[in-house]
Scaffold this active site. Structure first.
Site, mmCIF file in Angstrom:
data_model
loop_
_atom_site.group_PDB
_atom_site.id
_atom_site.type_symbol
_atom_site.label_atom_id
_atom_site.label_comp_id
_atom_site.label_asym_id
_atom_site.label_seq_id
_atom_site.Cartn_x
_atom_site.Cartn_y
_atom_site.Cartn_z
ATOM 1 N N GLU A 316 35.860 -16.268 -27.992
ATOM 2 C CA GLU A 316 36.561 -15.628 -28.129
ATOM 3 C C GLU A 316 37.740 -16.014 -26.902
ATOM 4 O O GLU A 316 38.764 -15.328 -26.325
ATOM 5 C CB GLU A 316 37.372 -14.555 -28.453
ATOM 6 C CG GLU A 316 36.161 -13.880 -29.973
ATOM 7 C CD GLU A 316 36.218 -12.502 -29.908
ATOM 8 O OE1 GLU A 316 37.143 -12.246 -30.971
ATOM 9 O OE2 GLU A 316 35.873 -10.745 -29.759
ATOM 10 N N CYS A 400 41.054 -5.497 -34.504
ATOM 11 C CA CYS A 400 41.419 -4.891 -33.825
ATOM 12 C C CYS A 400 42.943 -5.971 -34.308
ATOM 13 O O CYS A 400 43.677 -5.067 -33.499
ATOM 14 C CB CYS A 400 41.721 -6.129 -31.876
ATOM 15 S SG CYS A 400 40.465 -8.243 -32.537
HETATM 16 O O1 FUB Z 1 36.594 -6.142 -27.886
HETATM 17 C C1 FUB Z 1 37.880 -5.795 -28.677
HETATM 18 C C2 FUB Z 1 39.032 -6.860 -29.253
HETATM 19 O O2 FUB Z 1 37.910 -7.195 -31.013
HETATM 20 C C3 FUB Z 1 39.362 -8.280 -28.854
HETATM 21 O O3 FUB Z 1 40.378 -8.103 -28.144
HETATM 22 C C4 FUB Z 1 39.059 -8.899 -29.553
HETATM 23 O O4 FUB Z 1 38.712 -10.441 -29.054
HETATM 24 C C5 FUB Z 1 38.412 -8.830 -30.643
HETATM 25 O O5 FUB Z 1 37.016 -9.395 -29.815
HETATM 26 ZN ZN ZN Z 2 42.035 -8.762 -32.585
#
Ligand code: FUB
Ligand code: ZN
Length: 652
Positions: A316, A400
């Site tokens: 990510e 999120c």
């Molecule tokens: O881990 C919390 C949130 O979920 C992160 O900021 C996003 O990238 C997703 O992985």
């Molecule tokens: Zn997000």
């Protein structure tokens, strides 16, 4: 709010960091002092206040167990936990968005819902201040053992929500919960000298908000302590012990020594936002230097034209410099939201408009793309090309993004104006009114604009009494050829001359740090007018970006465009942009809530009747703003358009 607390902030700063001097140059005007009346943004704020929050509430308390987790945790014993260990954060982010929306769109039913949630959250807090439904329900003996497990991240979002709710409603219940948790964290770690590296940064920026909100120095000290924990081998838990990848959460070197962007994009953005907040108060130039270096690495080598970042799905986050795949671009919505946060802080520290240029790019493109026009469908990833399989969704397992884009849009007013002791800065051209205090007296400002569809801007200035101060108007980066080093440049387009008038007469202005500065005595009713000339820009990227070889993109004002199949007979991949395309711009009031479209004649590639050779035939192509794609069902889409036949896909 930042402005109001600046005096208190200095008082406590002198008490605890005697040698420090604030580095902050600009003070953003809080959204709560800004009334938005804008034909582009007002409908979006309303949609978030209604449809987006409705969706967040429905998924948070009914379709998933996020609220049920709090209800069960209120028993303070183990029990069933639904979902993922960081799901509490989504409740807090939704509450934060609710708080902003309540300010702009008062709604007793929404406030009642927020109060109901707050009661449940408060009931789940343990007597020692700890609050996390995952560990309460699965076994408190494991709490604070794996630094990746987001306990401090959830605490950070709780703090942000609590401050927002207190600001809007004056109600302290959630704020008191947040303060108890922050004090608990301080006593367990900093005061006990127990190392802790946040596996997902967020707590730092939240503690800085709490510091400004309460003026209590320990929150500044704790935020600084969290920053200083990084890069010293203290990390324990999945990231460090299993993955052996401290870079993933920017923990391979101390923050002040960081030179490259690495790892998870959202973590990085929140980290640097918090670091900038700390540096603004402590005057620690080490953080500023590191952040400027890292910023160049992000913007010059790792940012999409949409302002999206974090190209790779597997982490990510960031990969190799210049490796920016389009169809596989990850570009999480939250990462673009983070770009808005961080770039605002960089602007606040430096006073330079180049950071707002990036903020604007991410806001209008990479971030806004994450929210459907209806407000109740979302993108998690925001690729720059699709064969038609990438679609908006109602919700996600890891959810999120919906509440993150909701809280950003609902608090848009935070990003429009800034002040300093010299005057006022207009950063974003959004129709709005505000009143700022300059040289001890109030100055009301009223901005009207046709942005982002046309570049007309009028700013009426109403000082309480005639007064001399600066008005700094941002000259958007898209007006001129980007500075060397930037990833993207215009194929050919001379920068049009820009004229600024006061009360109808052309005035001289000085250009400083990307702003047109007008310093004069202002009197009631003075009216500044300017026209930011928008034209279709053909954009090319640096040759190092292999994925964009022989391709161009279209930009008009701050908006990046894309070609979607829906407007082009179902296809978006089967044409070539000719050498000197002629563009026609038209505002289409009914299409996609009202957008400018760009139409041009392209060469469509078709298979000849013999089935073996291909030929081209002329076809008009229509492009729409990137943020608006996939609002009419599944369809192929491209941002980077081919100029040669080598990359054509005939069936998409
Ligand atoms: O881990 C919390 C949130 O979920 C992160 O900021 C996003 O990238 C997703 O992985
Ligand atoms: Zn997000």
């Amino acid at each position: 709010m930042i402005r109001c607390f600046s005096f208190l902030l200095l008082v406590s700063l002198f008490a605890h960091t005697a040698a420090a001097q604030s580095l902050q140059k600009l003070y953003p005007v809080s959204f709560s002092a800004v009334n938005i009346q804008d034909s582009f943004w007002s409908p979006r704020l309303k949609t978030v206040a209604d449809a987006t929050l409705k969706a967040c509430i429905e998924y948070t308390e009914n379709k998933t167990g996020r609220i049920r987790n709090f209800e069960r945790a209120a028993a303070h014993t183990t029990g069933r936990h639904e979902g993922i260990y960081y799901d509490d954060s989504d409740v807090y982010k939704a509450l934060e968005a609710m708080a902003y929306a309540l300010r702009t769109h008062p709604n007793p039913a929404l406030e009642k819902k927020a109060d109901e949630w707050i009661d449940k959250i408060a009931a789940a807090q343990l007597p020692d201040g700890y609050l996390n439904t995952y560990y309460t329900l699965t076994g408190l003996n494991q709490r604070w053992t794996d630094m990746e497990r987001h306990e401090d991240y959830c605490a950070g979002h709780l703090i942000e929500a609590a401050i927002a709710y207190h600001n809007t409603t004056g109600k302290r219940k959630l704020l008191d919960v947040a303060i108890r948790f922050a004090d608990h964290i301080d006593s367990v770690f900093r005061l006990a000298n127990r190392p802790w590296v946040s596996g997902h940064q967020e707590i730092e920026l939240a503690l800085m908000k709490l510091y400004h909100h309460t003026s209590k120095a320990s929150y500044l000290q704790l935020a600084q302590w969290f920053l200083e924990q990084r890069g010293h081998g203290h990390g324990r838990g999945k990231i460090w012990d299993d993955w052996k990848d401290p870079k993933y959460c920017q923990d391979d070197v101390p923050v002040k020594d960081q030179k490259e962007i690495t790892g998870h994009a959202v973590r990085a953005m929140y980290l640097y936002t918090g670091a900038a907040d700390v540096a603004a108060v402590t005057g620690d130039a080490g953080y500023v230097k590191a952040m400027n270096t890292v910023w160049e690495d992000v913007v010059y080598r790792n940012m999409y034209i949409t302002g999206g970042i974090g190209a790779q799905a597997h982490n990510e986050g960031f990969g190799v410099d210049y490796d920016l795949p389009n169809e596989d671009a990850y570009c999480e919505t939250c990462a673009s939201v983070g770009m808005v946060f961080w770039n605002q802080r960089m602007n606040m520290l430096s006073g330079h408009a180049k950071f707002v240029d990036v903020l604007e790019r991410s806001l209008y493109n990479g971030a806004l793309d994450g929210l459907s026009l209806s407000g109740d469908r979302f993108f998690y990833g925001n690729p720059l090309a699709s064969t038609g399989t990438h679609n908006r969704r109602e919700w996600f397992g890891t959810a999120c993004c919906p509440s993150n884009i909701a809280r950003l849009v609902a608090s848009l007013g935070n990003y429009i104006y800034s002040t300093s002791d010299k005057g006022v800065w207009v950063n974003l051209y959004v129709g709005s009114s505000t009143t700022v205090k300059l040289a001890g007296s109030n100055v009301a400002l009223h901005l009207q604009t046709t942005y982002p569809w046309k570049g007309d801007v009028s700013l009426t200035v109403q000082p309480q009494k005639s007064n001399t101060f600066e008005i700094n108007l941002r000259l958007p980066g898209w007006l001129t050829e980007p500075a060397p080093g930037n990833l993207y440049s215009y194929v050919a387009a001379p920068a049009p001359a820009l004229e600024i008038k006061v009360n109808g007469k052309t005035v001289n202005y000085k250009v400083e740090d990307g702003y047109a500065k007008i310093n004069r005595q202002w009197k009631k009713g003075d009216q500044i007018t300017l026209h930011l000339p928008m034209q279709v820009r053909l954009v090319k990227s640096r040759p190092e970006v292999a994925q964009n070889k022989d391709r161009v993109a279209l930009q008009y004002g701050p908006l990046v465009y894309c070609v979607e199949g829906k407007d082009n007979g179902g296809n978006a991949w089967n044409f070539i942009v000719p050498q000197n395309p002629v563009f026609e711009m038209a505002f289409r009031p009914v299409l996609l809530g009202g957008v400018n479209t760009i139409t041009f004649e392209a060469n469509r590639v078709v298979v000849a009747p013999d089935g073996k050779s291909v030929r081209t035939e002329k076809q008009p192509i229509t492009a729409i703003p990137y943020y608006a794609w996939n609002n009419r069902g599944a369809s192929p889409m491209q941002v980077w358009l081919p100029t040669s036949i080598s990359d054509i896909k005939l069936n998409y």
